[in-house]
Design a protein around this motif. Sequence first.
Motif, short mmCIF file in Angstrom:
data_model
loop_
_atom_site.label_atom_id
_atom_site.label_comp_id
_atom_site.label_asym_id
_atom_site.label_seq_id
_atom_site.Cartn_x
_atom_site.Cartn_y
_atom_site.Cartn_z
N ARG A 2 30.04 -16.42 3.37
CA ARG A 2 28.89 -16.95 2.60
C ARG A 2 28.79 -16.54 1.38
O ARG A 2 28.80 -15.26 0.90
CB ARG A 2 27.59 -16.52 3.49
CG ARG A 2 26.56 -17.24 2.92
CD ARG A 2 25.12 -16.79 3.73
NE ARG A 2 24.05 -16.44 2.79
CZ ARG A 2 23.49 -15.61 3.03
NH1 ARG A 2 23.40 -14.89 3.70
NH2 ARG A 2 22.43 -15.38 1.89
N PHE A 3 28.75 -17.48 0.46
CA PHE A 3 28.77 -17.02 -1.26
C PHE A 3 27.11 -17.11 -1.55
O PHE A 3 26.46 -18.27 -1.40
CB PHE A 3 29.40 -18.08 -1.95
CG PHE A 3 30.93 -17.55 -1.59
CD1 PHE A 3 31.57 -16.80 -2.55
CD2 PHE A 3 31.59 -18.28 -0.65
CE1 PHE A 3 32.89 -16.68 -2.13
CE2 PHE A 3 32.80 -18.09 -0.52
CZ PHE A 3 33.71 -17.13 -1.32
N SER A 7 30.68 -20.46 -6.59
CA SER A 7 31.21 -21.26 -5.51
C SER A 7 32.45 -20.40 -4.84
O SER A 7 33.15 -19.59 -5.51
CB SER A 7 31.77 -22.83 -6.21
OG SER A 7 32.48 -22.42 -7.12
N SER A 8 32.62 -20.97 -3.67
CA SER A 8 33.96 -20.50 -2.89
C SER A 8 35.11 -20.77 -3.82
O SER A 8 36.20 -19.92 -4.07
CB SER A 8 34.08 -20.89 -1.49
OG SER A 8 34.12 -22.25 -1.51
N THR A 11 35.77 -18.39 -6.63
CA THR A 11 35.79 -17.25 -6.50
C THR A 11 37.52 -16.98 -6.07
O THR A 11 37.94 -16.06 -6.19
CB THR A 11 34.86 -16.64 -5.11
OG1 THR A 11 33.49 -16.91 -5.77
CG2 THR A 11 35.14 -15.31 -4.69
#
Length: 124
Positions: A2-3, A7-8, A11
């Motif tokens: 979970r971020f 944003s994923s 990352t």
Amino acid sequence: PRFVFGSSKKTIEILQKYFPSQQVNTSFIERLNLSRRQLNAKITRKAISYAKDINALKNHLSLSRTYYNFCLTHESLKQCIGFDKRERKRWQKFTPAMAQHITDHIWSFKKLLFFNCDNRHAMT
């Protein structure tokens, strides 16, 4: 994972660019937290020292963060610059600010304290 911030996608891009493991790892931030607690008694766990004023704490955190980045050399950032007469490696020590090319030398604590913040572009 979970971020909370960011944003994923961003990352994952950063992990692929800078870290060989390409996985989110909490040990990096925990190491940074430990280093900050060691530099600043006001955020050490179960300590006699405590912050009475939030502005004083912010100033102290800012000073310790700047000291960490500009004055304190890090063993993991050193680079081999050659060999001496006995064939032993010679090392150049680096600070995080030097590794990011913000400055080209290790700052003294005196220079840090007397640095003119109005002239931020003349950091070297």
